[in-house]
Motif scaffolding. Structure first.
Motif, PDB file in Angstrom:
ATOM      1  N   ASN A 109       0.810  -1.242   0.000  1.00 15.40           N
ATOM      2  CA  ASN A 109       0.000   0.000   0.000  1.00 15.40           C
ATOM      3  C   ASN A 109       0.831   1.274   0.000  1.00 15.40           C
ATOM      4  O   ASN A 109       0.392   2.307   0.495  1.00 15.40           O
ATOM      5  CB  ASN A 109      -0.960   0.028   1.200  1.00 15.40           C
ATOM      6  CG  ASN A 109      -1.831  -1.202   1.297  1.00 15.40           C
ATOM      7  OD1 ASN A 109      -1.756  -1.939   2.275  1.00 15.40           O
ATOM      8  ND2 ASN A 109      -2.629  -1.459   0.286  1.00 15.40           N
ATOM      9  N   THR A 110       2.016   1.244  -0.579  1.00 19.09           N
ATOM     10  CA  THR A 110       2.893   2.407  -0.476  1.00 19.09           C
ATOM     11  C   THR A 110       2.588   3.504  -1.500  1.00 19.09           C
ATOM     12  O   THR A 110       3.215   4.572  -1.448  1.00 19.09           O
ATOM     13  CB  THR A 110       4.367   1.986  -0.570  1.00 19.09           C
ATOM     14  OG1 THR A 110       4.557   1.175  -1.739  1.00 19.09           O
ATOM     15  CG2 THR A 110       4.772   1.194   0.662  1.00 19.09           C
ATOM     16  N   VAL A 133      -0.632   9.506  -2.457  1.00 15.72           N
ATOM     17  CA  VAL A 133       0.666  10.038  -2.015  1.00 15.72           C
ATOM     18  C   VAL A 133       1.107  11.245  -2.842  1.00 15.72           C
ATOM     19  O   VAL A 133       1.918  12.056  -2.389  1.00 15.72           O
ATOM     20  CB  VAL A 133       1.760   8.944  -2.043  1.00 15.72           C
ATOM     21  CG1 VAL A 133       1.522   7.916  -0.945  1.00 15.72           C
ATOM     22  CG2 VAL A 133       1.848   8.279  -3.414  1.00 15.72           C
ATOM     23  N   THR A 134       0.563  11.396  -4.057  1.00 17.80           N
ATOM     24  CA  THR A 134       0.927  12.545  -4.893  1.00 17.80           C
ATOM     25  C   THR A 134      -0.251  13.495  -5.109  1.00 17.80           C
ATOM     26  O   THR A 134      -0.179  14.392  -5.950  1.00 17.80           O
ATOM     27  CB  THR A 134       1.443  12.076  -6.267  1.00 17.80           C
ATOM     28  OG1 THR A 134       0.436  11.296  -6.925  1.00 17.80           O
ATOM     29  CG2 THR A 134       2.710  11.246  -6.119  1.00 17.80           C
ATOM     30  N   ASP A 135      -1.312  13.312  -4.335  1.00 16.94           N
ATOM     31  CA  ASP A 135      -2.532  14.121  -4.493  1.00 16.94           C
ATOM     32  C   ASP A 135      -2.655  15.089  -3.317  1.00 16.94           C
ATOM     33  O   ASP A 135      -2.824  14.665  -2.172  1.00 16.94           O
ATOM     34  CB  ASP A 135      -3.748  13.188  -4.562  1.00 16.94           C
ATOM     35  CG  ASP A 135      -5.041  13.913  -4.920  1.00 16.94           C
ATOM     36  OD1 ASP A 135      -5.088  15.152  -4.794  1.00 16.94           O
ATOM     37  OD2 ASP A 135      -6.003  13.224  -5.314  1.00 16.94           O
ATOM     38  N   ALA A 175      -4.506  11.296   7.651  1.00 16.15           N
ATOM     39  CA  ALA A 175      -3.484  10.717   8.531  1.00 16.15           C
ATOM     40  C   ALA A 175      -2.771   9.532   7.884  1.00 16.15           C
ATOM     41  O   ALA A 175      -1.543   9.401   7.995  1.00 16.15           O
ATOM     42  CB  ALA A 175      -4.112  10.295   9.854  1.00 16.15           C
ATOM     43  N   GLN A 176      -3.520   8.674   7.211  1.00 20.26           N
ATOM     44  CA  GLN A 176      -2.899   7.493   6.616  1.00 20.26           C
ATOM     45  C   GLN A 176      -1.996   7.883   5.447  1.00 20.26           C
ATOM     46  O   GLN A 176      -0.873   7.386   5.316  1.00 20.26           O
ATOM     47  CB  GLN A 176      -3.974   6.509   6.165  1.00 20.26           C
ATOM     48  CG  GLN A 176      -4.766   5.930   7.336  1.00 20.26           C
ATOM     49  CD  GLN A 176      -5.756   4.884   6.898  1.00 20.26           C
ATOM     50  OE1 GLN A 176      -5.482   3.690   6.945  1.00 20.26           O
ATOM     51  NE2 GLN A 176      -6.925   5.317   6.465  1.00 20.26           N
ATOM     52  N   THR A 177      -2.490   8.786   4.602  1.00 20.29           N
ATOM     53  CA  THR A 177      -1.679   9.243   3.477  1.00 20.29           C
ATOM     54  C   THR A 177      -0.400   9.914   3.958  1.00 20.29           C
ATOM     55  O   THR A 177       0.699   9.652   3.438  1.00 20.29           O
ATOM     56  CB  THR A 177      -2.481  10.222   2.600  1.00 20.29           C
ATOM     57  OG1 THR A 177      -3.669   9.579   2.141  1.00 20.29           O
ATOM     58  CG2 THR A 177      -1.665  10.675   1.409  1.00 20.29           C
ATOM     59  N   CYS A 178      -0.513  10.768   4.956  1.00 20.05           N
ATOM     60  CA  CYS A 178       0.660  11.478   5.471  1.00 20.05           C
ATOM     61  C   CYS A 178       1.684  10.517   6.058  1.00 20.05           C
ATOM     62  O   CYS A 178       2.898  10.698   5.876  1.00 20.05           O
ATOM     63  CB  CYS A 178       0.232  12.505   6.520  1.00 20.05           C
ATOM     64  SG  CYS A 178      -0.671  13.908   5.834  1.00 20.05           S
ATOM     65  N   ALA A 179       1.216   9.474   6.735  1.00 22.44           N
ATOM     66  CA  ALA A 179       2.142   8.500   7.319  1.00 22.44           C
ATOM     67  C   ALA A 179       2.851   7.698   6.236  1.00 22.44           C
ATOM     68  O   ALA A 179       4.053   7.403   6.350  1.00 22.44           O
ATOM     69  CB  ALA A 179       1.400   7.575   8.266  1.00 22.44           C
ATOM     70  N   ILE A 180       2.125   7.338   5.184  1.00 20.67           N
ATOM     71  CA  ILE A 180       2.755   6.597   4.088  1.00 20.67           C
ATOM     72  C   ILE A 180       3.775   7.470   3.379  1.00 20.67           C
ATOM     73  O   ILE A 180       4.862   7.013   3.008  1.00 20.67           O
ATOM     74  CB  ILE A 180       1.687   6.068   3.115  1.00 20.67           C
ATOM     75  CG1 ILE A 180       0.851   4.982   3.804  1.00 20.67           C
ATOM     76  CG2 ILE A 180       2.330   5.499   1.851  1.00 20.67           C
ATOM     77  CD1 ILE A 180      -0.349   4.528   3.009  1.00 20.67           C
TER      78      ILE A 180
END
Length: 212
Positions: A161-162, A168-170, A177-182
């Motif tokens: 899920n990386t 991650v580029t949006d 929170a999940q996007t920021c952590a990834i």
């Protein structure tokens, strides 16, 4: 059928079949579980199996059992004296995952534990040859450091899920929170000279990492 769907069908038709048991597990995951799309599925499952054949690990740490699909795929490729040690923090998943793991042909190579791998894996005293990381995305940076600490030198880590559905580029997900952590995890790994790494744009993004 879209172009992407036609291409996906072509890829699956030219890869090894997932097998009848795993296909039933995949269908049951979608039918009975919340967020059934989290199951690894045919293509990723065959890739995990192939990686295990290539690496020949004796001990695999899996962080996030979910339905048991990925654990079974990896265990299929293990020698009989090797094990997948899989941890699932959500105890509501236990009955479902244990049933499918215990009835699989690879059941004797899988040790499932309900609990937090972040706490329990370091306490186990094991050194792992391979790690499959698919737990809480919000703790990926911390999970990575824990996993690196129990992985042998020269060992491999596979992280799911990386790319996170492209979030991650949006910039629309800058406060998720999940996007920021990834993103933090991806930046951490990219800058980490302790490891070699490559991101595969497979499904939701799969990062392969080798500890030097």
């Amino acid at each position: 059928m879209t172009d992407d769907e036609r291409l996906e069908r072509y890829v699956l038709e030219h890869s090894d079949a997932e097998g009848e048991y795993l296909h039933r597990l995949w269908r049951a995951s979608y039918r009975y579980l919340v967020n059934g799309r989290m199951v690894s599925g045919h293509l990723q499952g065959r890739l995990l199996r192939m990686l295990v054949h290539m690496i020949r690990p004796k001990a695999i740490l899996e962080i996030g059992t979910y339905s048991g699909y990925s654990a079974i795929c990896m265990a299929e490729a293990l020698d009989d004296d090797a094990r997948v040690y899989t941890y699932e923090v959500n105890d509501e998943m236990e009955d479902f995952a244990r049933y499918w793991i215990d009835h699989s042909p690879a059941a004797h190579r899988i040790v499932m534990t309900i609990g937090d791998a972040m706490v329990l894996a370091p306490k186990s005293g094991r050194v792992y040859d391979m790690v499959f990381m698919d737990g809480d995305k919000r703790t990926y940076p911390e999970m990575y450091e824990m996993a690196l600490g129990v992985l042998r030198d020269g060992g491999f880590m596979v992280v799911d899920n990386t790319l996170w559905d492209g979030h991650v580029t949006d910039s629309a997900y800058d406060h998720d929170a999940q996007t920021c952590a990834i993103r933090r995890f991806n930046d951490l790994v990219a800058a980490d000279d302790r490891v070699e790494k490559v991101i595969l744009p497979l499904r939701d993004g799969l990062t392969l990492i080798r500890k030097k």
